[in-house]
Design a protein around this motif. Structure first.
Motif, PDB file in Angstrom:
ATOM      1  N   UNK A  17      47.448  54.560  49.174  1.00  0.00           N
ATOM      2  CA  UNK A  17      47.907  53.255  48.725  1.00  0.00           C
ATOM      3  C   UNK A  17      47.106  52.793  47.521  1.00  0.00           C
ATOM      4  N   UNK A  18      47.735  51.969  46.705  1.00  0.00           N
ATOM      5  CA  UNK A  18      47.056  51.414  45.536  1.00  0.00           C
ATOM      6  C   UNK A  18      46.803  49.915  45.688  1.00  0.00           C
ATOM      7  N   UNK A  19      46.690  49.445  46.926  1.00  0.00           N
ATOM      8  CA  UNK A  19      46.446  48.027  47.165  1.00  0.00           C
ATOM      9  C   UNK A  19      45.151  47.589  46.470  1.00  0.00           C
ATOM     10  N   UNK A  20      44.130  48.416  46.505  1.00  0.00           N
ATOM     11  CA  UNK A  20      42.865  48.066  45.846  1.00  0.00           C
ATOM     12  C   UNK A  20      43.074  47.874  44.346  1.00  0.00           C
ATOM     13  N   UNK A  21      43.771  48.818  43.712  1.00  0.00           N
ATOM     14  CA  UNK A  21      43.988  48.755  42.269  1.00  0.00           C
ATOM     15  C   UNK A  21      44.854  47.553  41.881  1.00  0.00           C
ATOM     16  N   UNK A  22      45.921  47.322  42.626  1.00  0.00           N
ATOM     17  CA  UNK A  22      46.802  46.199  42.326  1.00  0.00           C
ATOM     18  C   UNK A  22      46.071  44.876  42.575  1.00  0.00           C
ATOM     19  N   UNK A  23      45.267  44.800  43.613  1.00  0.00           N
ATOM     20  CA  UNK A  23      44.475  43.585  43.871  1.00  0.00           C
ATOM     21  C   UNK A  23      43.548  43.286  42.705  1.00  0.00           C
ATOM     22  N   UNK A  24      42.886  44.310  42.192  1.00  0.00           N
ATOM     23  CA  UNK A  24      41.977  44.120  41.058  1.00  0.00           C
ATOM     24  C   UNK A  24      42.736  43.659  39.810  1.00  0.00           C
ATOM     25  N   UNK A  25      43.961  44.125  39.636  1.00  0.00           N
ATOM     26  CA  UNK A  25      44.756  43.731  38.467  1.00  0.00           C
ATOM     27  C   UNK A  25      45.316  42.313  38.586  1.00  0.00           C
ATOM     28  N   UNK A  26      45.649  41.893  39.795  1.00  0.00           N
ATOM     29  CA  UNK A  26      46.274  40.587  39.961  1.00  0.00           C
ATOM     30  C   UNK A  26      45.242  39.475  40.141  1.00  0.00           C
ATOM     31  N   UNK A  27      44.074  39.788  40.638  1.00  0.00           N
ATOM     32  CA  UNK A  27      43.088  38.739  40.951  1.00  0.00           C
ATOM     33  C   UNK A  27      42.721  37.847  39.764  1.00  0.00           C
ATOM     34  N   UNK A  28      42.576  38.369  38.539  1.00  0.00           N
ATOM     35  CA  UNK A  28      42.250  37.462  37.422  1.00  0.00           C
ATOM     36  C   UNK A  28      43.323  36.399  37.154  1.00  0.00           C
ATOM     37  N   UNK A  29      44.512  36.585  37.678  1.00  0.00           N
ATOM     38  CA  UNK A  29      45.599  35.627  37.468  1.00  0.00           C
ATOM     39  C   UNK A  29      45.639  34.552  38.548  1.00  0.00           C
ATOM     40  N   UNK A  30      44.757  34.667  39.539  1.00  0.00           N
ATOM     41  CA  UNK A  30      44.783  33.767  40.692  1.00  0.00           C
ATOM     42  C   UNK A  30      43.689  32.711  40.618  1.00  0.00           C
ATOM     43  N   UNK A  31      43.920  31.626  41.355  1.00  0.00           N
ATOM     44  CA  UNK A  31      42.923  30.587  41.537  1.00  0.00           C
ATOM     45  C   UNK A  31      42.775  30.352  43.029  1.00  0.00           C
ATOM     46  N   UNK A  32      41.604  29.891  43.468  1.00  0.00           N
ATOM     47  CA  UNK A  32      41.428  29.617  44.904  1.00  0.00           C
ATOM     48  C   UNK A  32      42.551  28.735  45.435  1.00  0.00           C
ATOM     49  N   UNK A  33      43.029  29.086  46.611  1.00  0.00           N
ATOM     50  CA  UNK A  33      44.106  28.330  47.248  1.00  0.00           C
ATOM     51  C   UNK A  33      45.495  28.869  46.984  1.00  0.00           C
ATOM     52  N   UNK A  34      45.647  29.766  45.998  1.00  0.00           N
ATOM     53  CA  UNK A  34      46.954  30.366  45.748  1.00  0.00           C
ATOM     54  C   UNK A  34      47.402  31.144  46.985  1.00  0.00           C
ATOM     55  N   UNK A  35      48.705  31.353  47.087  1.00  0.00           N
ATOM     56  CA  UNK A  35      49.275  32.022  48.255  1.00  0.00           C
ATOM     57  C   UNK A  35      49.664  33.454  47.919  1.00  0.00           C
TER      58      UNK A  35
END
Length: 169
Positions: A17-35
């Motif tokens: 799975x690439x959940x780790x890689x996708x998480x690392x790519x999407x995290x900079x676009x998130x703010x605390x509390x996002x769903x």
């Protein structure tokens, strides 16, 4: 005397799975509390592991009280009983205007991988949810995130993708 030797190379695949890689790519676009919403319910604990506890989590069954585990008890029956639109509406409503909903979904490459009762149901439901979310007037699509398997020199057997939406109204 009979000697029987069995050998198997049954080590887990490092590129399942690439959940780790996708998480690392999407995290900079998130703010605390996002769903963060996973349309592959049992992936939610992996997403929580890689993204952390700053975010809220949900799956096709609804909001998750403890995203660190997936309750497999009667999972097929519970997922069959859910109605996608009825479950999605309160999830979207829980996202304040201006905040993000991240939808993490499997990449369906080979239908033969999705033939067991649970996986077939996840396939159908994830597809339904993706269509519903794409047509949801309260959400605006702002980003699509997917790991670059060629650059990583991997071929993930259970790849995922993430779409980031902002709640407009």
């Amino acid at each position: 005397v009979l000697v029987l030797v069995l050998w198997t190379n049954n080590a887990p695949r490092a590129d399942k799975s690439d959940v780790r890689e996708v998480s690392a790519l999407v995290e900079p676009r998130l703010q605390p509390g996002d769903l963060v919403l996973s349309t592959h319910p049992e992936q939610t604990p992996a997403l929580r592991y890689y993204l952390g506890d700053e975010y809220r989590y949900a799956n096709l069954l609804g909001p998750m009280r403890d995203p660190q585990l997936f309750d497999w008890r009667d999972a097929v029956d519970r997922l069959k009983a859910t109605q996608p639109k009825a479950t999605l509406d309160p999830i979207v409503e829980s996202v304040p205007v201006g905040e993000r909903l991240v939808v993490v979904a499997p990449i369906f490459r080979d239908y033969r991988s999705w033939r067991a009762e649970w996986t077939k149901l996840v396939y159908r439901r994830a597809t339904q949810w993706q269509r519903l979310i794409a047509r949801e007037p309260r959400l605006r699509h702002v980003a699509h995130v997917q790991a670059n398997e060629f650059a990583l020199e991997k071929r993930f057997s259970k790849a995922v993708q993430a779409d980031v939406y902002v709640r407009d109204r």
